[in-house]
Design an enzyme around this catalytic site. Structure first.
Site, PDB file in Angstrom:
ATOM      1  N   ALA A 107      16.511  -2.198 -45.289  1.00  0.00           N
ATOM      2  CA  ALA A 107      15.699  -2.298 -46.496  1.00  0.00           C
ATOM      3  C   ALA A 107      15.703  -3.743 -46.968  1.00  0.00           C
ATOM      4  O   ALA A 107      16.757  -4.295 -47.289  1.00  0.00           O
ATOM      5  CB  ALA A 107      16.242  -1.387 -47.595  1.00  0.00           C
ATOM      6  N   SER A 108      14.534  -4.376 -46.967  1.00  0.00           N
ATOM      7  CA  SER A 108      14.388  -5.745 -47.465  1.00  0.00           C
ATOM      8  C   SER A 108      15.326  -6.695 -46.712  1.00  0.00           C
ATOM      9  O   SER A 108      15.264  -6.786 -45.489  1.00  0.00           O
ATOM     10  CB  SER A 108      14.633  -5.767 -48.973  1.00  0.00           C
ATOM     11  OG  SER A 108      14.230  -6.975 -49.549  1.00  0.00           O
ATOM     12  N   LEU A 109      16.209  -7.398 -47.419  1.00  0.00           N
ATOM     13  CA  LEU A 109      17.154  -8.296 -46.760  1.00  0.00           C
ATOM     14  C   LEU A 109      17.957  -7.574 -45.687  1.00  0.00           C
ATOM     15  O   LEU A 109      18.321  -8.165 -44.661  1.00  0.00           O
ATOM     16  CB  LEU A 109      18.095  -8.918 -47.790  1.00  0.00           C
ATOM     17  CG  LEU A 109      19.238  -9.789 -47.258  1.00  0.00           C
ATOM     18  CD1 LEU A 109      18.695 -11.037 -46.589  1.00  0.00           C
ATOM     19  CD2 LEU A 109      20.190 -10.167 -48.384  1.00  0.00           C
ATOM     20  N   GLU A 111      16.972  -5.597 -43.537  1.00  0.00           N
ATOM     21  CA  GLU A 111      16.286  -5.580 -42.249  1.00  0.00           C
ATOM     22  C   GLU A 111      16.591  -6.842 -41.446  1.00  0.00           C
ATOM     23  O   GLU A 111      16.622  -6.810 -40.212  1.00  0.00           O
ATOM     24  CB  GLU A 111      14.777  -5.404 -42.433  1.00  0.00           C
ATOM     25  CG  GLU A 111      14.059  -5.176 -41.107  1.00  0.00           C
ATOM     26  CD  GLU A 111      12.637  -4.677 -41.247  1.00  0.00           C
ATOM     27  OE1 GLU A 111      11.897  -4.729 -40.237  1.00  0.00           O
ATOM     28  OE2 GLU A 111      12.257  -4.242 -42.359  1.00  0.00           O
ATOM     29  N   HIS A 210       9.260  -8.245 -53.779  1.00  0.00           N
ATOM     30  CA  HIS A 210       8.341  -7.125 -53.547  1.00  0.00           C
ATOM     31  C   HIS A 210       7.296  -7.008 -54.645  1.00  0.00           C
ATOM     32  O   HIS A 210       6.907  -5.900 -55.044  1.00  0.00           O
ATOM     33  CB  HIS A 210       9.132  -5.820 -53.375  1.00  0.00           C
ATOM     34  CG  HIS A 210      10.239  -5.945 -52.374  1.00  0.00           C
ATOM     35  ND1 HIS A 210       9.990  -6.066 -51.021  1.00  0.00           N
ATOM     36  CD2 HIS A 210      11.583  -6.020 -52.530  1.00  0.00           C
ATOM     37  CE1 HIS A 210      11.152  -6.200 -50.389  1.00  0.00           C
ATOM     38  NE2 HIS A 210      12.121  -6.191 -51.273  1.00  0.00           N
TER      39      HIS A 210
END
Length: 334
Positions: A107-109, A111, A210
């Protein structure tokens, strides 16, 4: 049936990595003080980070003067700290001979951490990229905030508190979503929610990830990472980024793809639902520092599957005990 054979039947095993907002001072300190593998990787990555940040992340993170209750939100330090802690924990589990993951869920960072573990790029390169991003967002997009809201997702459209000045930044489960915006506006929204008795939490971030507020960094980001070369993942990486055309349009792990991971809403609920449909007996290990990915996953799954979701690192400092418990539980889930 031998233990090794039973372990191999635990398929698929999913390791989950979280993003900004999950961090806190002292995260992983119990492991750093007692686990050789965790300490080795934290120190190794700290040497890389210190060269680009200008000081030791480890020394800052585990400074005895910094308590759990103090906000840890300066992106130049939180970005590499989150990356280092999660990557080091993943390497620790491998060193402990726990079954390797079949999928990595980011999720976000998170990833970016997952991609490093999947050998999309050397870990030192990916950490350097993370630090470059932190400097970029700090200089172009500071003054933002993010707010987690515990209420039905539909209220984002119906509650006047969200009528202007914020954007939907992510959906964790049916009754938990995140909004982003300028800090002043997010604080106003928090005040309105307080008066409405709607639970909420201001996340320890200084950038409105985001949301459109990060668009100011897009051109520089594209230029900065235009020459980056990433390899194919050796372990499948599941993304929580909302699709804007699909990976068939933009090459996976290209600069354009990574920008989507940062800019688009985190659709954890949707990504997990799609994955779970194809993998109904998956086992989920939360590699993040706060256990929030495990919590979100449980809220998205029926109660009968909650025993297949396990956090490891939490603010309560039972990390070593949790690793031992997982070692004992995994064979029982075959």
């Amino acid at each position: 049936m031998t233990e090794d054979t039973r372990a191999e039947q635990l398929k698929p095993i999913v390791w989950m990595f979280s993003g900004q907002g999950a961090q806190y001072f002292q995260m992983g300190s119990a492991l750093y003080n007692t686990n050789e593998a965790f300490r080795f990787w934290m120190d190794r990555l700290d040497q890389v980070a210190a060269n680009y940040v200008g000081q030791s992340i480890v020394e800052m993170l585990y400074d005895e003067k910094q308590s759990l209750s103090q906000p840890f939100e300066q992106i130049l330090y939180t970005h590499p700290a989150l990356f280092m802690v999660q990557y080091s924990l993943a390497q620790t589990l491998l060193a402990e001979n726990l079954p390797a993951p079949d999928y990595l869920f980011g999720a976000s960072l998170g990833e970016f951490v997952a991609a490093a573990l999947a050998d999309v790029a050397d870990v030192e390169v990916m950490l350097f990229d993370i630090i470059k991003q932190a400097r970029l967002f700090d200089s172009h997009c500071s003054g933002g905030a993010m707010l987690a809201v515990i209420d039905d997702v539909d209220t984002f459209q119906t509650n006047p508190a969200f009528s202007d000045g914020c954007e939907l930044a992510g959906v964790n489960f049916d009754r938990c979503f995140v909004v982003s915006g300028f800090r002043s506006k997010i604080l106003q929204i928090a005040g309105q929610l307080r008066r409405q008795d709607i639970p909420h939490q201001l996340l320890p971030v200084s950038v409105a990830f985001h949301s459109s507020l990060v668009e100011a960094a897009k051109d520089t980001f594209s230029t900065m990472f235009a020459g980056s070369v990433y390899r194919s993942a050796k372990i499948p990486v599941v993304s929580c980024a909302a699709s804007t055309g699909g990976d068939e349009v933009e090459e996976r792990f290209s600069p354009a793809y990574w920008w989507r991971v940062i800019r688009q809403p985190i659709e954890f609920r949707q990504a997990l639902a799609e994955f779970q449909r194809n993998n109904p007996q998956a086992v989920y290990l939360d590699i993040g520092p706060s256990g929030n990915m495990a919590t979100f996953t449980k809220y998205n799954l029926p109660a009968s599957l909650h025993n297949r979701v396990m956090p490891i690192m939490t603010p309560f400092g039972n990390d070593n005990e949790n690793i031992k418990a997982i070692r004992g539980r995994l064979p029982m889930l075959a």
